[in-house]
Design a protein around this motif. Structure first.
Motif: not given
Length: 267
Positions: A101, A105, A112-114, A241
């Motif tokens: 993560p 985020a 949900g940003e990775m 992401s």
């Protein structure tokens, strides 16, 4: 009025470097911003050149690189995504399967940003178990993964990797061929004068002493690969992401001379 381009011989340039060194501590004008480029900007002023490409006639391209002697900052040698590039390994394999993560985020980025942001070299595993491997047999630089090297504080992340793809070696090794890398770096790292300056601050003023100048000629393929194997060159991944900022090969400023076939001290 048009500006007249002034050419300068290497001999004259070296003599000028020596004269600048003999001046000792030189005050940085207040109009100059103090940042990573300050040493080079003031040196260009002292040399009377408009940019770091040196106008030396009848020679291959020459560049001026300057830094503070005490800095430990990393310099980017080149941007190069790993092979096989058609697979987009960073965004299609590393990020979704081995990412974590993003720290922003739910704030700057979607919830949900990775992230897959890591600095690797060949002498130590990262705390998530990644390392650079120099494969001499196949003449390529690879990224490997060993789950046993993962720090226990990342146990939750490691469990997520296990659920996605298991904890074995990477199914597809990201790699860079020796020749591809050398061609990329060799065209970027042209001959250069590498200048270092000590710095000090007194009474609110900043001073530089330009007391170390090396003349560097021709990037050497063997030395370049050796520097990767010895852990002097780092590979930086910086993907999330929403965007892959690119994969970079980087080195500490002080180690740049290690890459050249010839290093001649002129000051």
């Amino acid at each position: 009025m048009a500006k007249t381009l002034q050419l300068i011989s290497k001999e004259k340039l070296i003599a000028t470097f020596k004269e600048i060194e003999s001046r000792g501590w030189i005050e940085v004008p207040k109009k100059r911003k103090l940042n990573d480029g300050s040493v080079g900007n003031l040196l260009e002023d002292l040399l009377g050149i408009p940019e770091n490409n040196l106008p030396i006639p009848n020679a291959a391209e020459w560049e001026l690189k300057a830094q503070r002697a005490e800095t430990s900052s990393l310099v980017t040698l080149c941007h190069q995504e790993p092979s096989p590039r058609a697979v987009s390994l960073v965004s299609e394999m590393l990020l979704p399967n081995y990412g974590w993560p993003h720290s922003l985020a739910g704030k700057k980025y979607p919830i949900g940003e990775m992230s897959f942001r890591a600095t690797l070299n060949s002498t130590t595993f990262t705390d998530r178990g990644f390392k650079v491997n120099v494969n001499r047999k196949d003449e390529r630089v690879e990224i490997i993964f060993d789950s046993s090297k993962c720090d226990e504080r990342h146990s939750e992340w490691l469990n997520s990797v296990k659920n996605k793809v298991g904890l074995g070696p990477l199914k597809i090794l990201p790699y860079w061929g020796f020749n591809d890398l050398y061609t990329k770096v060799g065209t970027k790292l042209i001959n250069c004068f590498f200048v270092q300056a000590e710095s000090k601050r007194e009474n609110g003023k900043v001073y530089f002493h330009y007391n170390n100048v090396l003349m560097l000629k021709s990037v050497d393929k063997t030395k370049f690969i050796d520097s990767i194997e010895n852990g002097k060159i780092y590979i930086d991944f910086d993907a999330r992401s929403g965007h892959n900022h690119g994969t970079k090969f980087r080195i500490k400023s002080k180690d740049i001379p290690l890459l050249y076939a010839e290093a001649i001290r002129v000051v």
